[in-house]
Design a protein around this motif. Structure first.
Motif, mmCIF file in Angstrom:
data_model
loop_
_atom_site.group_PDB
_atom_site.id
_atom_site.type_symbol
_atom_site.label_atom_id
_atom_site.label_comp_id
_atom_site.label_asym_id
_atom_site.label_seq_id
_atom_site.Cartn_x
_atom_site.Cartn_y
_atom_site.Cartn_z
ATOM 1 N N ILE A 1 3.506 -29.070 -4.535
ATOM 2 C CA ILE A 1 4.850 -29.538 -4.186
ATOM 3 C C ILE A 1 4.707 -30.618 -3.123
ATOM 4 O O ILE A 1 4.262 -30.350 -2.005
ATOM 5 N N LYS A 2 5.083 -31.844 -3.473
ATOM 6 C CA LYS A 2 4.931 -32.955 -2.518
ATOM 7 C C LYS A 2 6.266 -33.419 -1.972
ATOM 8 O O LYS A 2 6.401 -33.720 -0.803
ATOM 9 N N SER B 1 15.340 -37.449 -8.416
ATOM 10 C CA SER B 1 14.562 -37.777 -9.623
ATOM 11 C C SER B 1 13.047 -37.775 -9.403
ATOM 12 O O SER B 1 12.293 -37.734 -10.361
ATOM 13 N N ASN B 2 12.605 -37.817 -8.116
ATOM 14 C CA ASN B 2 11.146 -37.754 -7.895
ATOM 15 C C ASN B 2 10.757 -36.465 -7.152
ATOM 16 O O ASN B 2 9.729 -36.414 -6.489
ATOM 17 N N CYS B 3 11.603 -35.432 -7.253
ATOM 18 C CA CYS B 3 11.327 -34.206 -6.482
ATOM 19 C C CYS B 3 10.619 -33.147 -7.317
ATOM 20 O O CYS B 3 10.892 -32.985 -8.504
ATOM 21 N N ASP B 4 9.712 -32.424 -6.650
ATOM 22 C CA ASP B 4 8.988 -31.344 -7.321
ATOM 23 C C ASP B 4 9.722 -30.013 -7.157
ATOM 24 O O ASP B 4 9.492 -29.066 -7.897
ATOM 25 N N THR C 1 6.033 -20.289 -11.405
ATOM 26 C CA THR C 1 7.114 -20.651 -10.476
ATOM 27 C C THR C 1 7.073 -19.711 -9.269
ATOM 28 O O THR C 1 7.131 -20.149 -8.116
ATOM 29 N N TYR C 2 6.961 -18.415 -9.546
ATOM 30 C CA TYR C 2 6.931 -17.441 -8.453
ATOM 31 C C TYR C 2 5.751 -17.710 -7.509
ATOM 32 O O TYR C 2 5.917 -17.758 -6.289
ATOM 33 N N GLU C 3 4.555 -17.914 -8.089
ATOM 34 C CA GLU C 3 3.358 -18.119 -7.255
ATOM 35 C C GLU C 3 3.480 -19.395 -6.419
ATOM 36 O O GLU C 3 3.072 -19.434 -5.258
ATOM 37 N N THR C 4 4.031 -20.450 -7.013
ATOM 38 C CA THR C 4 4.203 -21.716 -6.286
ATOM 39 C C THR C 4 5.109 -21.512 -5.077
ATOM 40 O O THR C 4 4.813 -21.978 -3.967
#
Ligand code: NAI
Length: 283
Positions: free
Chosen positions: A3-4, A81-84, A163-166
């Motif tokens: 996630i940046k 639009s550029n979001c993780d 998703t959960y682990e992230t």
């Protein structure tokens, strides 16, 4: 998944706090609200809290500058639009939230995770309103966000393991502790806290003890840092009633019935600290 770039929707007390902790942890974050006024209020609050941290020597001036540089305000939702990862912290209303999620679903890249900071609404229903239900999750921060260590991570029925682990890993980066919770009314925090507050209100309603004495019992006898009625005033009595109704509707069990005194206070506009009067007076 790495996630940046993050975006937080809603620059109110929770959204601004969430954006602040991400920025302080070195992550790039955009803060969004519907208009400039609400956005600026959120950004000003963050700046004030960071300045206070520098004054108290909890942070250096350089660290403050670094955090501030990670933060960007915008009233344009398209900048997601550029979001993780996008975390929604708008008003506690299902219709408003599902609209936000549907817009985000159309704007954000395919891989992006969409999270909600809801304190009571079903994540499963929010997820179902999108075309990427497996990438929708609850990320329930506690108030005040920069201080409280817990994040309840709520898995919708559809949420996938990646998703959960992230989200779990990201919570650790914030120096907070996550707990894994399944999507049931009130999750864990409010399922336990709100019936306690409601019971404290019943105790006053039935004339068992005064407001001050109920709070003293829980503070001095149970070592709670704050009595349940003081806490209810801080949370907002309208919010407490709303969550009790979610529990009552969701479980269909009379043990969750909201106390008539709570309903009456809310009808009177006695909402706690924010309105100047609740179980205590704040004028
Ligand atoms: P708040 O009323 O302080 O802030 C909400 C913000 O969302 C406002 O600035 C409003 O202008 C903005 N907003 C509304 N609709 C919007 C939209 N469509 N797009 C962009 N911005 C929009 O509310 P608060 O207290 O920050 O709560 C936000 C969420 O966090 C709610 O879901 C609430 O249940 C949850 N929550 C609240 C806690 C609390 O103690 N207040 C604790 C944990 C979760």
């Amino acid at each position: 998944m790495s996630i940046k770039q993050i975006m937080v929707i809603g620059a109110g007390q929770m959204g601004a706090g969430i954006a602040q902790v991400f920025a302080q942890s070195g992550l790039r974050v955009k803060l969004n609200d519907m208009n400039e006024e609400a956005l600026n209020k959120g950004l000003t609050g963050i700046e004030r809290r960071l300045d206070r941290a520098v004054d108290k020597e909890k942070m250096t001036g350089q660290e403050k500058e670094r955090a501030w540089k990670n933060l960007e305000g915008t009233v344009d939702l398209r900048s997601a639009s550029n979001c993780d990862l996008v975390i929604e912290a708008v008003v506690e209303n299902m219709e408003v939230k599902t609209k936000v999620f549907q817009s985000l679903d159309a704007i954000t890249p395919e891989h992006a995770i969409l999270a909600s900071n809801t304190s009571s609404l079903p994540i499963t229903e929010i997820a179902a309103a999108t075309k990427r239900p497996s990438q929708v999750i609850g990320m329930h921060f506690m108030n005040p966000v920069p201080v409280m260590k817990l994040v309840e991570v709520i898995r919708a029925l559809q949420t996938n393991d990646e998703t959960y682990e992230t989200i779990k890993e990201l919570t650790e980066k914030l120096n907070k502790t996550s707990v894994e919770v399944h999507d049931f009314p009130g999750f864990v925090s409010n399922r336990i806290l709100m019936p306690m507050i409601n019971e404290a209100i019943y105790t006053v309603y039935e004339g068992v003890a005064s407001v001050e004495d109920v709070d003293s019992v829980m503070k001095l006898g149970m070592n709670h840092p704050m009595g349940p009625l003081t806490l209810a005033d801080f949370i907002g009595l309208d919010t407490c009633l709303y969550i009790m109704e979610v529990l009552h509707d969701g479980f269909g069990d009379s043990k969750y019935r909201p106390c008539p005194l709570l309903r009456q206070y809310v009808k009177a506009g006695w909402l706690g600290k924010k309105s100047g009067r609740g179980f205590y007076s704040y004028e």
